[in-house]
Design a protein around this motif. Structure first.
Motif, PDB file in Angstrom:
ATOM      1  N   CYS A  41      51.176  38.439  42.004  1.00  0.00           N
ATOM      2  CA  CYS A  41      52.066  37.359  41.550  1.00  0.00           C
ATOM      3  C   CYS A  41      53.409  37.370  42.289  1.00  0.00           C
ATOM      4  O   CYS A  41      54.135  36.384  42.250  1.00  0.00           O
ATOM      5  CB  CYS A  41      52.278  37.418  40.039  1.00  0.00           C
ATOM      6  SG  CYS A  41      53.171  38.864  39.455  1.00  0.00           S
ATOM      7  N   GLY A  90      49.756  42.247  33.676  1.00  0.00           N
ATOM      8  CA  GLY A  90      49.055  40.969  33.509  1.00  0.00           C
ATOM      9  C   GLY A  90      48.042  40.726  34.613  1.00  0.00           C
ATOM     10  O   GLY A  90      46.907  40.310  34.364  1.00  0.00           O
ATOM     11  N   CYS A  91      48.444  40.981  35.842  1.00  0.00           N
ATOM     12  CA  CYS A  91      47.530  40.801  36.979  1.00  0.00           C
ATOM     13  C   CYS A  91      46.413  41.843  36.937  1.00  0.00           C
ATOM     14  O   CYS A  91      45.301  41.585  37.389  1.00  0.00           O
ATOM     15  CB  CYS A  91      48.292  40.868  38.288  1.00  0.00           C
ATOM     16  SG  CYS A  91      49.418  39.484  38.532  1.00  0.00           S
ATOM     17  N   HIS A  92      46.700  43.024  36.398  1.00  0.00           N
ATOM     18  CA  HIS A  92      45.683  44.065  36.281  1.00  0.00           C
ATOM     19  C   HIS A  92      44.577  43.616  35.328  1.00  0.00           C
ATOM     20  O   HIS A  92      43.387  43.821  35.603  1.00  0.00           O
ATOM     21  CB  HIS A  92      46.324  45.362  35.790  1.00  0.00           C
ATOM     22  CG  HIS A  92      45.542  46.582  36.108  1.00  0.00           C
ATOM     23  ND1 HIS A  92      45.864  47.802  35.620  1.00  0.00           N
ATOM     24  CD2 HIS A  92      44.440  46.787  36.874  1.00  0.00           C
ATOM     25  CE1 HIS A  92      45.001  48.711  36.071  1.00  0.00           C
ATOM     26  NE2 HIS A  92      44.126  48.106  36.823  1.00  0.00           N
ATOM     27  N   GLN A  93      44.963  42.982  34.214  1.00  0.00           N
ATOM     28  CA  GLN A  93      43.968  42.449  33.281  1.00  0.00           C
ATOM     29  C   GLN A  93      43.151  41.343  33.942  1.00  0.00           C
ATOM     30  O   GLN A  93      41.933  41.268  33.789  1.00  0.00           O
ATOM     31  CB  GLN A  93      44.652  41.917  32.011  1.00  0.00           C
ATOM     32  CG  GLN A  93      45.315  42.985  31.178  1.00  0.00           C
ATOM     33  CD  GLN A  93      44.337  44.045  30.704  1.00  0.00           C
ATOM     34  OE1 GLN A  93      43.198  43.773  30.380  1.00  0.00           O
ATOM     35  NE2 GLN A  93      44.797  45.287  30.678  1.00  0.00           N
ATOM     36  N   GLU A  94      43.825  40.485  34.683  1.00  0.00           N
ATOM     37  CA  GLU A  94      43.136  39.399  35.399  1.00  0.00           C
ATOM     38  C   GLU A  94      42.178  39.974  36.442  1.00  0.00           C
ATOM     39  O   GLU A  94      41.081  39.453  36.647  1.00  0.00           O
ATOM     40  CB  GLU A  94      44.180  38.494  36.064  1.00  0.00           C
ATOM     41  CG  GLU A  94      43.613  37.322  36.816  1.00  0.00           C
ATOM     42  CD  GLU A  94      42.963  36.281  35.933  1.00  0.00           C
ATOM     43  OE1 GLU A  94      42.114  35.535  36.461  1.00  0.00           O
ATOM     44  OE2 GLU A  94      43.282  36.203  34.737  1.00  0.00           O
ATOM     45  N   TRP A  95      42.585  41.063  37.105  1.00  0.00           N
ATOM     46  CA  TRP A  95      41.756  41.729  38.117  1.00  0.00           C
ATOM     47  C   TRP A  95      40.428  42.172  37.509  1.00  0.00           C
ATOM     48  O   TRP A  95      39.382  42.017  38.118  1.00  0.00           O
ATOM     49  CB  TRP A  95      42.514  42.933  38.670  1.00  0.00           C
ATOM     50  CG  TRP A  95      41.775  43.740  39.686  1.00  0.00           C
ATOM     51  CD1 TRP A  95      40.864  44.723  39.460  1.00  0.00           C
ATOM     52  CD2 TRP A  95      41.865  43.628  41.106  1.00  0.00           C
ATOM     53  NE1 TRP A  95      40.406  45.242  40.639  1.00  0.00           N
ATOM     54  CE2 TRP A  95      40.997  44.590  41.661  1.00  0.00           C
ATOM     55  CE3 TRP A  95      42.607  42.827  41.959  1.00  0.00           C
ATOM     56  CZ2 TRP A  95      40.858  44.751  43.031  1.00  0.00           C
ATOM     57  CZ3 TRP A  95      42.458  43.000  43.324  1.00  0.00           C
ATOM     58  CH2 TRP A  95      41.592  43.950  43.841  1.00  0.00           C
ATOM     59  N   LYS A  96      40.488  42.737  36.297  1.00  0.00           N
ATOM     60  CA  LYS A  96      39.277  43.222  35.649  1.00  0.00           C
ATOM     61  C   LYS A  96      38.324  42.082  35.294  1.00  0.00           C
ATOM     62  O   LYS A  96      37.114  42.232  35.359  1.00  0.00           O
ATOM     63  CB  LYS A  96      39.631  43.985  34.375  1.00  0.00           C
ATOM     64  CG  LYS A  96      40.304  45.300  34.622  1.00  0.00           C
ATOM     65  CD  LYS A  96      40.653  45.957  33.310  1.00  0.00           C
ATOM     66  CE  LYS A  96      41.361  47.266  33.517  1.00  0.00           C
ATOM     67  NZ  LYS A  96      41.755  47.878  32.246  1.00  0.00           N
ATOM     68  N   ILE A  97      38.867  40.930  34.920  1.00  0.00           N
ATOM     69  CA  ILE A  97      38.064  39.810  34.440  1.00  0.00           C
ATOM     70  C   ILE A  97      37.539  38.942  35.577  1.00  0.00           C
ATOM     71  O   ILE A  97      36.377  38.549  35.588  1.00  0.00           O
ATOM     72  CB  ILE A  97      38.900  38.946  33.471  1.00  0.00           C
ATOM     73  CG1 ILE A  97      39.287  39.761  32.239  1.00  0.00           C
ATOM     74  CG2 ILE A  97      38.163  37.688  33.073  1.00  0.00           C
ATOM     75  CD1 ILE A  97      40.341  39.108  31.378  1.00  0.00           C
ATOM     76  N   ASN A  98      38.404  38.636  36.547  1.00  0.00           N
ATOM     77  CA  ASN A  98      38.102  37.631  37.568  1.00  0.00           C
ATOM     78  C   ASN A  98      37.438  38.264  38.802  1.00  0.00           C
ATOM     79  O   ASN A  98      38.097  38.865  39.646  1.00  0.00           O
ATOM     80  CB  ASN A  98      39.395  36.919  37.962  1.00  0.00           C
ATOM     81  CG  ASN A  98      39.162  35.689  38.776  1.00  0.00           C
ATOM     82  OD1 ASN A  98      38.102  35.490  39.360  1.00  0.00           O
ATOM     83  ND2 ASN A  98      40.169  34.837  38.826  1.00  0.00           N
ATOM     84  N   MET A 139      38.625  36.808  42.296  1.00  0.00           N
ATOM     85  CA  MET A 139      39.919  37.355  42.716  1.00  0.00           C
ATOM     86  C   MET A 139      39.724  38.734  43.356  1.00  0.00           C
ATOM     87  O   MET A 139      40.295  39.029  44.412  1.00  0.00           O
ATOM     88  CB  MET A 139      40.839  37.458  41.504  1.00  0.00           C
ATOM     89  CG  MET A 139      42.168  38.065  41.746  1.00  0.00           C
ATOM     90  SD  MET A 139      43.023  38.089  40.158  1.00  0.00           S
ATOM     91  CE  MET A 139      44.288  39.232  40.503  1.00  0.00           C
ATOM     92  N   ARG A 140      38.914  39.582  42.713  1.00  0.00           N
ATOM     93  CA  ARG A 140      38.623  40.916  43.254  1.00  0.00           C
ATOM     94  C   ARG A 140      38.008  40.811  44.647  1.00  0.00           C
ATOM     95  O   ARG A 140      38.419  41.512  45.571  1.00  0.00           O
ATOM     96  CB  ARG A 140      37.641  41.646  42.330  1.00  0.00           C
ATOM     97  CG  ARG A 140      38.263  42.624  41.417  1.00  0.00           C
ATOM     98  CD  ARG A 140      37.261  43.561  40.788  1.00  0.00           C
ATOM     99  NE  ARG A 140      35.970  43.009  40.445  1.00  0.00           N
ATOM    100  CZ  ARG A 140      35.640  42.526  39.256  1.00  0.00           C
ATOM    101  NH1 ARG A 140      36.520  42.498  38.285  1.00  0.00           N
ATOM    102  NH2 ARG A 140      34.435  42.072  39.009  1.00  0.00           N
TER     103      ARG A 140
END
Length: 146
Positions: A73, A105-113, A116-117
């Motif tokens: 971000c 916040g981006c770490h949580q998004e990393w796990k889900i998306n 993005m990974r």
């Protein structure tokens, strides 16, 4: 946390709380000031090896020079240094500098998306190949992300 003597039972499809120590049906608030109240002892966490501690403390990045701001971000202060390739390749990511600073916040998004990974894994592979070459990447990580 719940008392180890507290059990939830059913009688005629109606649930109720039962205290094994007092051997009677109770209300939940009665357990709060009970003299028999005990809690389960927590298991000891597995300690990290000295090698892993050393690697984690010496992490660096070939992807970015600024390890203080979130790489994704670019606004928030970093909370973690995150390895691009996880699982069995986590230590190799640390050794080769494939680490990025990342906020919570981006770490949580990393796990889900997953997309993005994959995007950041492809970017990391391109940067690694510029410095060290495709053959070394394939011998180390054994998977082409491009």
């Amino acid at each position: 946390m719940q008392c180890i003597h507290l059990k939830i039972r059913t009688k005629k499809y109606e649930k109720y709380i039962y205290c094994k120590q007092r051997k009677k049906k109770i209300e939940f608030k009665e357990c709060n000031n009970c003299k028999y109240r005990e809690f389960k002892k927590a298991k000891e966490l597995k300690k990290k090896s000295n090698k892993l501690k050393s690697l984690e403390s010496k992490r660096y990045s070939i992807i970015t020079d600024n390890l203080k701001v979130c790489y994704i971000c670019k606004q928030k202060k970093k909370d973690d240094l995150h390895e691009i390739f996880g699982g069995s390749n986590r230590i190799k990511s640390m050794v080769w500098g494939l680490v990025i600073p990342i906020c919570r916040g981006c770490h949580q998004e990393w796990k889900i998306n997953k997309n993005m990974r994959e995007e950041y894994q492809q970017e990391a592979q391109r940067i690694f190949e510029k410095e060290h070459g495709y053959e070394l990447f394939m011998t180390e990580f054994k998977k082409n992300f491009l």
